[in-house]
Design a protein around this motif. Structure first.
Motif, short mmCIF file in Angstrom:
data_model
loop_
_atom_site.label_atom_id
_atom_site.label_comp_id
_atom_site.label_asym_id
_atom_site.label_seq_id
_atom_site.Cartn_x
_atom_site.Cartn_y
_atom_site.Cartn_z
N THR A 1 0.85 -1.19 0.00
CA THR A 1 0.00 0.00 0.00
C THR A 1 0.88 1.24 0.00
OG1 THR A 1 -1.77 -1.12 1.21
CG2 THR A 1 -1.79 1.28 1.25
N ALA A 2 0.57 2.18 -0.88
CA ALA A 2 1.31 3.43 -0.97
C ALA A 2 0.34 4.59 -0.81
CB ALA A 2 2.04 3.54 -2.31
N ALA B 1 2.16 8.65 -8.24
CA ALA B 1 1.05 7.72 -8.03
C ALA B 1 0.92 6.76 -9.21
CB ALA B 1 -0.24 8.50 -7.83
N LEU C 1 3.95 4.18 -9.14
CA LEU C 1 3.82 3.18 -8.09
C LEU C 1 2.72 2.18 -8.42
CD1 LEU C 1 4.25 5.42 -4.92
CD2 LEU C 1 5.91 3.81 -5.88
N ALA C 2 1.62 2.67 -8.99
CA ALA C 2 0.55 1.76 -9.40
C ALA C 2 1.02 0.83 -10.51
CB ALA C 2 -0.66 2.57 -9.87
N VAL D 1 -2.55 2.20 -4.44
CA VAL D 1 -2.19 3.60 -4.18
C VAL D 1 -3.36 4.44 -3.70
CG1 VAL D 1 -1.14 5.67 -5.15
CG2 VAL D 1 -0.40 3.42 -5.96
N GLY E 1 -6.84 3.42 -8.09
CA GLY E 1 -6.47 3.68 -6.71
C GLY E 1 -7.61 4.23 -5.88
N PRO F 1 -0.26 2.21 4.82
CA PRO F 1 0.77 2.44 3.79
C PRO F 1 2.17 2.13 4.28
CG PRO F 1 -0.80 4.27 3.87
CD PRO F 1 -1.07 3.41 5.07
#
Length: 255
Positions: free
Chosen positions: A7-8, A22, A25-26, A32, A51, A79
């Motif tokens: 999880t970010a 975002a 990272l996804a 995200v 996200g 996260p």
């Protein structure tokens, strides 16, 4: 740290550097949470990447805590990757020509850029510390903050902005040292001139003048190049407690 399935949470994720982060990272497999003051901007990016959109002002501790709570509840975990991109750019002389004072601008800039970053850092650290380690090193998470080359090369009119970003840079090492016992890394990126909403309004003449001062490459950075560095920081476990300039080797002139 392997990004996939973690999880970010990205603040300022509705535009610019935050949106690019975002997206990257996804694309690496993270779940995200996109946090932005604008619910509409957050939703636009979150819908694009699958996200979670969260509206929150980083200067509001309760709103930040609520955003982390929702991210944990809806994305399956608190996260482990937090990227602080929320911030404002201001310009005001200490002594303007009209003799007025700019103390209010200074306070607002420090409030968003420095205290807002510290608020997210604090809430993130508490959430990460309660998690189980994900690897043999005992890693629990990483927090990446955003400063600016202005923290070292502040120009005339950037006293507030440079001070706020200097504060972000200066807290990096003590935060990393304190949070090391929890397996939490802290890093900061100091970008130079990048393509953002602010630069989009520049005239061709101003843009050309700015880019001519960039040694190589002589162009503004692209948001995904910032996001690429975020990915590399997350994935390299030895990067900790440092400020990295990403700036085409520029050193800003006084004005």
């Amino acid at each position: 740290m392997d990004i996939a399935n973690l999880t970010a949470l990205v603040t300022g994720g509705g535009s610019g550097l935050g949106a690019a982060t975002a997206r990257r990272l996804a694309a690496c497999g993270a779940r995200v949470a996109v946090v932005d003051r604008s619910a509409e901007a957050a939703a636009s990016v979150a819908n694009e990447i699958g996200g979670l959109a969260l509206a929150a002002d980083v200067t509001d501790a309760e709103a930040v805590e609520a955003a982390f709570g929702r991210a944990a509840a809806e994305l399956g975990s608190a996260p482990r990757i937090v990227v602080n991109c929320a911030g404002i750019g201001t310009a005001a002389r200490i002594l303007p020509r009209d003799g007025s004072l700019s103390i209010d601008v200074f306070a607002r800039t420090v409030g968003v850029n420095l205290i807002g970053t510290y608020t997210v850092l604090s809430v993130a650290a508490r959430a990460m510390a309660a998690l189980e380690p994900v690897d043999a090193d005992g890693a629990r998470g990483i927090i990446v903050n955003t400063a600016s080359v202005a923290w070292q090369d502040g120009q005339i009119g950037q006293a507030a902005y440079a001070a706020s970003k200097g504060g972000v840079a200066s807290l990096t090492l003590p935060a990393a040292r304190e949070l090391a016992r929890f397996g939490i890394r802290v890093m900061t990126i100091a970008p130079g001139l990048f393509e953002t909403a602010m630069s989009a309004g520049l005239t061709p003449e101003v843009r050309a003048a700015l880019e001519s001062g960039l040694p190589f490459p002589s162009r503004m950075g692209r948001p995904d190049e910032f996001a690429m560095l975020v990915q590399q920081i997350v994935e390299n476990p030895i990067l900790n407690g440092e400020v990295i300039r990403i700036d085409s080797a520029v050193r800003l002139a006084p004005k």
